[in-house]
Design an enzyme around this catalytic site. Structure first.
Site, PDB file in Angstrom:
ATOM      1  N   SER A  60       0.877  -1.082  -0.234  1.00 44.99           N
ATOM      2  CA  SER A  60       0.092  -0.164   0.095  1.00 44.99           C
ATOM      3  C   SER A  60       0.869   1.305   0.112  1.00 44.99           C
ATOM      4  CB  SER A  60      -0.927  -0.039   1.107  1.00 44.99           C
ATOM      5  OG  SER A  60      -1.532   1.210   1.292  1.00 44.99           O
ATOM      6  N   HIS A  76      -1.180  -1.357  -4.064  1.00 44.89           N
ATOM      7  CA  HIS A  76      -2.598  -1.099  -3.463  1.00 44.89           C
ATOM      8  C   HIS A  76      -2.416   0.383  -3.363  1.00 44.89           C
ATOM      9  CE1 HIS A  76      -6.073  -1.773  -0.873  1.00 44.89           C
ATOM     10  NE2 HIS A  76      -5.583  -0.957  -0.131  1.00 44.89           N
ATOM     11  N   ASP A 102      -4.576   3.737  -2.116  1.00 50.81           N
ATOM     12  CA  ASP A 102      -5.758   4.049  -1.033  1.00 50.81           C
ATOM     13  C   ASP A 102      -6.477   5.424  -1.457  1.00 50.81           C
ATOM     14  OD1 ASP A 102      -6.215   1.899   0.690  1.00 50.81           O
ATOM     15  OD2 ASP A 102      -4.083   2.428   1.286  1.00 50.81           O
ATOM     16  N   MET A 159      -8.996   8.266  -0.337  1.00 51.45           N
ATOM     17  CA  MET A 159      -9.619   8.883   0.587  1.00 51.45           C
ATOM     18  C   MET A 159     -10.324  10.124   0.539  1.00 51.45           C
ATOM     19  SD  MET A 159      -7.094   7.596   3.641  1.00 51.45           S
ATOM     20  CE  MET A 159      -6.537   5.682   3.978  1.00 51.45           C
ATOM     21  N   HIS A 195      -8.520   1.086  -3.986  1.00 47.97           N
ATOM     22  CA  HIS A 195      -9.263   0.941  -2.727  1.00 47.97           C
ATOM     23  C   HIS A 195      -9.987   2.125  -2.473  1.00 47.97           C
ATOM     24  CE1 HIS A 195      -9.488  -0.211   1.812  1.00 47.97           C
ATOM     25  NE2 HIS A 195     -10.790  -0.035   1.169  1.00 47.97           N
ATOM     26  N   MET A 217     -12.100   4.548  -0.623  1.00 49.06           N
ATOM     27  CA  MET A 217     -12.735   4.946   0.476  1.00 49.06           C
ATOM     28  C   MET A 217     -13.451   6.231   0.392  1.00 49.06           C
ATOM     29  SD  MET A 217      -9.768   3.412   3.039  1.00 49.06           S
ATOM     30  CE  MET A 217      -8.444   3.474   1.624  1.00 49.06           C
ATOM     31  N   MET A 266     -11.685  -5.748   5.740  1.00 49.29           N
ATOM     32  CA  MET A 266     -10.794  -4.605   6.566  1.00 49.29           C
ATOM     33  C   MET A 266     -10.471  -5.010   7.974  1.00 49.29           C
ATOM     34  SD  MET A 266     -10.347  -2.038   4.558  1.00 49.29           S
ATOM     35  CE  MET A 266      -9.301  -1.101   5.601  1.00 49.29           C
ATOM     36  N   ASP A 306      -6.721  -5.886   4.642  1.00 50.63           N
ATOM     37  CA  ASP A 306      -5.976  -4.761   4.551  1.00 50.63           C
ATOM     38  C   ASP A 306      -6.177  -4.071   5.924  1.00 50.63           C
ATOM     39  OD1 ASP A 306      -4.951  -2.252   3.716  1.00 50.63           O
ATOM     40  OD2 ASP A 306      -7.108  -1.760   2.734  1.00 50.63           O
TER      41      ASP A 306
HETATM   42  C1  DX5 Z   1      -6.259   2.061   5.529  1.00 50.02           C
HETATM   43  C2  DX5 Z   1      -5.852   1.525   4.238  1.00 50.02           C
HETATM   44  C3  DX5 Z   1      -4.783   0.552   4.265  1.00 50.02           C
HETATM   45  C4  DX5 Z   1      -3.512   1.230   4.903  1.00 50.02           C
HETATM   46  C5  DX5 Z   1      -2.890   0.021   5.347  1.00 50.02           C
HETATM   47  O1  DX5 Z   1      -7.459   2.507   5.740  1.00 50.02           O
HETATM   48  O2  DX5 Z   1      -6.993   1.014   3.565  1.00 50.02           O
HETATM   49  O3  DX5 Z   1      -4.498   0.104   2.983  1.00 50.02           O
HETATM   50  O4  DX5 Z   1      -2.693   1.714   3.924  1.00 50.02           O
HETATM   51  O5  DX5 Z   1      -1.941   0.314   6.061  1.00 50.02           O
HETATM   52  P1  DX5 Z   1      -1.093  -0.351   7.132  1.00 50.02           P
HETATM   53  O6  DX5 Z   1      -0.782  -1.812   6.301  1.00 50.02           O
HETATM   54  O7  DX5 Z   1       0.047   0.320   7.683  1.00 50.02           O
HETATM   55  O8  DX5 Z   1      -2.048  -0.853   8.299  1.00 50.02           O
HETATM   56 ZN    ZN Z   2      -6.639   0.039   1.406  1.00 45.72          ZN
END
Ligand code: DX5
Ligand code: ZN
Length: 224
Positions: free
Chosen positions: A7, A32, A34, A36, A65, A67, A136, A174
């Site tokens: 990620s 990956h 993210d 947000m 992903h 969010m 999650m 994740d």
């Molecule tokens: C959290 C994200 C993850 C995040 C995981 O909301 O969806 O993908 O990057 O990070 P680690 O591996 O540090 O928990």
């Molecule tokens: Zn994620």
């Protein structure tokens, strides 16, 4: 074989290309990403332009992903920018089948994600239609949080449902994945372990991907 999806949330964004290459050197076969929006989760990360730059900079499939609130409105833009896997949250989609259908129609692989508080029964009707189910294992929004152990139960239950219904989706987890829990997660039936801090937070990024991949594929010892 279980795989690691590093990620980039935990990467150094000023050196993103270099960090991605190091993950690739360690054997990563996807990335990956993210997304947000500060609404669905209490944090803002990156959007379409970064996905576009990444797809120009690497041939690794981008596992995006979402969010975000109203993810359906952005599917086209993310696929056009280079997302090859696109995961939406059950909690953000009152008409989940529409978003999943649109992702497929756009030529990308659809995934559905569930938060720690969301039961698997809420996605039972779409398991036939997705390529990925994302469990999650932290409350989404931030990297570096502790793994929620009950997520393992969800992975096992998904593996059971997949067998029972003869389906082919991949199980992804994740949040909070590290070298101490990767073996147990892999043994539970997880196919893709997302890892942020335990990859990009390390000095040896390539070595971290290698170690996690190895751990995720290490069978648990059997006791007589
Ligand atoms: C959290 C994200 C993850 C995040 C995981 O909301 O969806 O993908 O990057 O990070 P680690 O591996 O540090 O928990
Ligand atoms: Zn994620």
């Amino acid at each position: 074989m279980a795989e690691i999806s590093p990620s980039i949330l935990a990467a150094d964004f000023a050196n993103l290309g270099d960090h991605v290459r190091q993950a690739e050197d360690g054997g990563a076969r996807m990335l990956h990403v993210d997304i947000m929006d500060g609404h669905f989760v209490p944090n803002i990360s990156i959007g379409v332009p970064v996905v576009q730059s990444l797809s120009d900079a690497t041939s690794l499939p981008l596992d995006c992903h979402l969010m975000i609130t109203d993810p359906g409105a952005y599917i086209e833009a993310f696929v056009n920018a280079g997302a090859s896997m696109l995961t939406v949250h059950q909690e953000a989609c009152p008409h989940l089948g529409r978003e999943i259908g649109l992702i497929r129609q756009m030529g990308a692989s659809p995934g559905v994600a569930v938060n720690p508080g969301t039961p698997l029964t809420s996605i039972s009707e779409v398991l036939e239609d997705v390529d990925i189910v994302l469990v999650m294992s932290v409350h989404p929004g931030f990297g570096g949080q502790d793994f929620i152990p009950s997520s393992i139960r969800k992975v096992r239950e998904l593996a059971r449902l997949r067998r029972q219904r003869n389906l082919a989706f991949k199980i992804q987890i994740d949040g909070g994945v590290n070298a101490r829990n990767a073996q147990q997660i892999g043994a539970a039936g997880c196919d893709i372990l997302v890892a942020g801090s335990s990859v990009f937070g390390k000095d040896d990024i390539a070595g971290a991907v290698k170690t996690l991949t190895q751990m995720a594929n290490e069978p648990l010892p059997r006791y007589a």
